[in-house]
Design a protein around this motif. Structure first.
Motif, PDB file in Angstrom:
ATOM      1  N   TYR A 268       0.838  -1.188   0.000  1.00  0.00           N
ATOM      2  CA  TYR A 268       0.000   0.000   0.000  1.00  0.00           C
ATOM      3  C   TYR A 268       0.872   1.235   0.000  1.00  0.00           C
ATOM      4  N   PRO A 269       0.504   2.297  -0.703  1.00  0.00           N
ATOM      5  CA  PRO A 269      -0.726   2.404  -1.481  1.00  0.00           C
ATOM      6  C   PRO A 269      -0.637   1.575  -2.751  1.00  0.00           C
ATOM      7  N   PRO A 270      -1.820   1.159  -3.254  1.00  0.00           N
ATOM      8  CA  PRO A 270      -1.832   0.431  -4.522  1.00  0.00           C
ATOM      9  C   PRO A 270      -1.471   1.382  -5.662  1.00  0.00           C
ATOM     10  N   GLN A 271      -1.236   0.828  -6.817  1.00  0.00           N
ATOM     11  CA  GLN A 271      -0.859   1.645  -7.964  1.00  0.00           C
ATOM     12  C   GLN A 271      -1.929   2.700  -8.237  1.00  0.00           C
ATOM     13  N   ALA A 272      -1.482   3.890  -8.558  1.00  0.00           N
ATOM     14  CA  ALA A 272      -2.398   5.004  -8.814  1.00  0.00           C
ATOM     15  C   ALA A 272      -1.770   5.937  -9.836  1.00  0.00           C
ATOM     16  N   GLU A 273      -2.473   7.008 -10.145  1.00  0.00           N
ATOM     17  CA  GLU A 273      -1.965   7.994 -11.094  1.00  0.00           C
ATOM     18  C   GLU A 273      -1.001   8.939 -10.390  1.00  0.00           C
ATOM     19  N   HIS A 274       0.042   8.395  -9.827  1.00  0.00           N
ATOM     20  CA  HIS A 274       1.043   9.197  -9.140  1.00  0.00           C
ATOM     21  C   HIS A 274       2.403   8.601  -9.470  1.00  0.00           C
TER      22      HIS A 274
ATOM     23  N   ALA B 210      -7.704 -11.251   4.507  1.00  0.00           N
ATOM     24  CA  ALA B 210      -7.537 -12.619   5.022  1.00  0.00           C
ATOM     25  C   ALA B 210      -8.249 -13.625   4.125  1.00  0.00           C
ATOM     26  N   ALA B 211      -9.424 -13.257   3.621  1.00  0.00           N
ATOM     27  CA  ALA B 211     -10.168 -14.148   2.726  1.00  0.00           C
ATOM     28  C   ALA B 211      -9.409 -14.410   1.428  1.00  0.00           C
ATOM     29  N   GLU B 212      -8.594 -13.461   1.020  1.00  0.00           N
ATOM     30  CA  GLU B 212      -7.784 -13.623  -0.188  1.00  0.00           C
ATOM     31  C   GLU B 212      -6.439 -14.278   0.099  1.00  0.00           C
ATOM     32  N   GLY B 213      -6.194 -14.628   1.353  1.00  0.00           N
ATOM     33  CA  GLY B 213      -4.959 -15.308   1.716  1.00  0.00           C
ATOM     34  C   GLY B 213      -3.789 -14.377   1.989  1.00  0.00           C
ATOM     35  N   VAL B 214      -4.056 -13.074   2.116  1.00  0.00           N
ATOM     36  CA  VAL B 214      -2.983 -12.114   2.399  1.00  0.00           C
ATOM     37  C   VAL B 214      -2.517 -12.303   3.829  1.00  0.00           C
ATOM     38  N   ARG B 215      -1.205 -12.394   4.006  1.00  0.00           N
ATOM     39  CA  ARG B 215      -0.637 -12.569   5.343  1.00  0.00           C
ATOM     40  C   ARG B 215       0.082 -11.313   5.828  1.00  0.00           C
ATOM     41  N   TYR B 216       0.674 -10.541   4.886  1.00  0.00           N
ATOM     42  CA  TYR B 216       1.437  -9.348   5.242  1.00  0.00           C
ATOM     43  C   TYR B 216       0.929  -8.134   4.471  1.00  0.00           C
ATOM     44  N   VAL B 217       0.927  -7.008   5.163  1.00  0.00           N
ATOM     45  CA  VAL B 217       0.600  -5.727   4.534  1.00  0.00           C
ATOM     46  C   VAL B 217       1.790  -4.807   4.767  1.00  0.00           C
ATOM     47  N   VAL B 218       2.298  -4.240   3.674  1.00  0.00           N
ATOM     48  CA  VAL B 218       3.424  -3.304   3.735  1.00  0.00           C
ATOM     49  C   VAL B 218       2.894  -1.933   3.342  1.00  0.00           C
ATOM     50  N   VAL B 219       3.044  -0.959   4.238  1.00  0.00           N
ATOM     51  CA  VAL B 219       2.523   0.388   4.014  1.00  0.00           C
ATOM     52  C   VAL B 219       3.694   1.360   3.885  1.00  0.00           C
ATOM     53  N   ASN B 220       3.737   2.074   2.754  1.00  0.00           N
ATOM     54  CA  ASN B 220       4.777   3.073   2.510  1.00  0.00           C
ATOM     55  C   ASN B 220       4.189   4.454   2.795  1.00  0.00           C
ATOM     56  N   ASP B 221       4.463   4.981   3.986  1.00  0.00           N
ATOM     57  CA  ASP B 221       3.905   6.274   4.399  1.00  0.00           C
ATOM     58  C   ASP B 221       4.406   7.427   3.525  1.00  0.00           C
ATOM     59  N   THR B 222       5.624   7.328   3.007  1.00  0.00           N
ATOM     60  CA  THR B 222       6.182   8.384   2.155  1.00  0.00           C
ATOM     61  C   THR B 222       5.329   8.595   0.911  1.00  0.00           C
ATOM     62  N   ILE B 223       4.891   7.515   0.297  1.00  0.00           N
ATOM     63  CA  ILE B 223       4.078   7.627  -0.920  1.00  0.00           C
ATOM     64  C   ILE B 223       2.724   8.252  -0.596  1.00  0.00           C
TER      65      ILE B 223
ATOM     66  N   ARG C  56       2.090  10.401   1.748  1.00  0.00           N
ATOM     67  CA  ARG C  56       2.316  11.831   1.950  1.00  0.00           C
ATOM     68  C   ARG C  56       2.587  12.549   0.635  1.00  0.00           C
ATOM     69  N   ALA C  57       3.316  11.897  -0.283  1.00  0.00           N
ATOM     70  CA  ALA C  57       3.591  12.498  -1.593  1.00  0.00           C
ATOM     71  C   ALA C  57       2.300  12.702  -2.380  1.00  0.00           C
ATOM     72  N   LYS C  58       1.322  11.849  -2.134  1.00  0.00           N
ATOM     73  CA  LYS C  58       0.021  11.980  -2.788  1.00  0.00           C
ATOM     74  C   LYS C  58      -0.873  12.989  -2.074  1.00  0.00           C
ATOM     75  N   GLY C  59      -0.392  13.528  -0.945  1.00  0.00           N
ATOM     76  CA  GLY C  59      -1.192  14.473  -0.178  1.00  0.00           C
ATOM     77  C   GLY C  59      -2.214  13.795   0.712  1.00  0.00           C
ATOM     78  N   GLU C  60      -1.986  12.545   1.049  1.00  0.00           N
ATOM     79  CA  GLU C  60      -2.908  11.774   1.884  1.00  0.00           C
ATOM     80  C   GLU C  60      -2.251  11.442   3.222  1.00  0.00           C
ATOM     81  N   VAL C  61      -3.088  11.205   4.212  1.00  0.00           N
ATOM     82  CA  VAL C  61      -2.609  10.783   5.523  1.00  0.00           C
ATOM     83  C   VAL C  61      -2.407   9.261   5.475  1.00  0.00           C
ATOM     84  N   PRO C  62      -1.249   8.754   5.892  1.00  0.00           N
ATOM     85  CA  PRO C  62      -1.052   7.305   5.902  1.00  0.00           C
ATOM     86  C   PRO C  62      -2.114   6.629   6.773  1.00  0.00           C
TER      87      PRO C  62
END
Length: 175
Positions: free
Chosen positions: A59-65, A117-130, A132-138
């Motif tokens: 996260y964040p997923p791919q976007a227009e940034h 969890a239903a999709e089998g995801v075990r880990y979530v990696v969050v990049n706070d820098t991205i 903030r660069a998008k102007g969003e709060v992590p």
């Protein structure tokens, strides 16, 4: 190999030069080509390499940034180092996988850990820098924090699996 064979033929140098010019023109169309240093694996990807097997959602997923898109490309490459499967749905088509990714796009939503969890995801990696660069709060993630590497946080999904079909049906209007 094909270029080498082409150059070795009669008049091959001329055809090889034309093929090389076409290749340069094709690559120049996408210039500048984004690059990154691949000599040192990021700490969070090295950490993931040492963890038990499980799907990783970035996260964040791919976007227009630009920064977000480069981050996604880099993580696709670094997957070769940590070896964990990735939770990405990069489809222009509005299919089921794309709809699920839309449902789990906002980590702040209370039902997202259950759907991951239903999709089998075990880990979530969050990049706070991205974020903030998008102007969003992590986003906050209501799951156990496994590690922090600067502005990158790694969480483990421990939620019970949610009902994807019901969520897709209930959120169809938003999706």
């Amino acid at each position: 190999f094909a270029l080498d064979l082409l150059v070795r033929r009669r008049r091959g140098f001329m055809f090889g030069a034309v093929a090389l010019c076409l290749l340069v023109a094709d690559l120049a169309y996408g210039a500048p080509i984004p690059t990154w240093n691949v000599s040192r694996t990021p700490a969070h990807d090295s950490f993931l390499a040492d963890q038990p097997r499980g799907i990783v959602a970035f996260y964040p997923p791919q976007a227009e940034h630009a920064a977000g898109n480069l981050y996604v490309r880099e993580e696709l490459f670094w997957q070769t180092r940590h070896g964990q499967p990735l939770f990405f749905t990069e489809s222009a088509r509005k299919n089921r996988g794309w709809a699920i990714r839309e449902l789990v796009d906002k980590l702040d939503e209370p039902y997202v850990p259950q759907l991951l969890a239903a999709e089998g995801v075990r880990y979530v990696v969050v990049n706070d820098t991205i974020y903030r660069a998008k102007g969003e709060v992590p986003p906050g993630v209501p799951q156990p924090l496994l590690a922090r590497f600067g502005d990158i946080r790694v969480f483990e999904i421990v939620a019970e699996a949610g009902d994807l079909e019901t969520a897709l049906h209930n959120q169809a209007g938003r999706i």
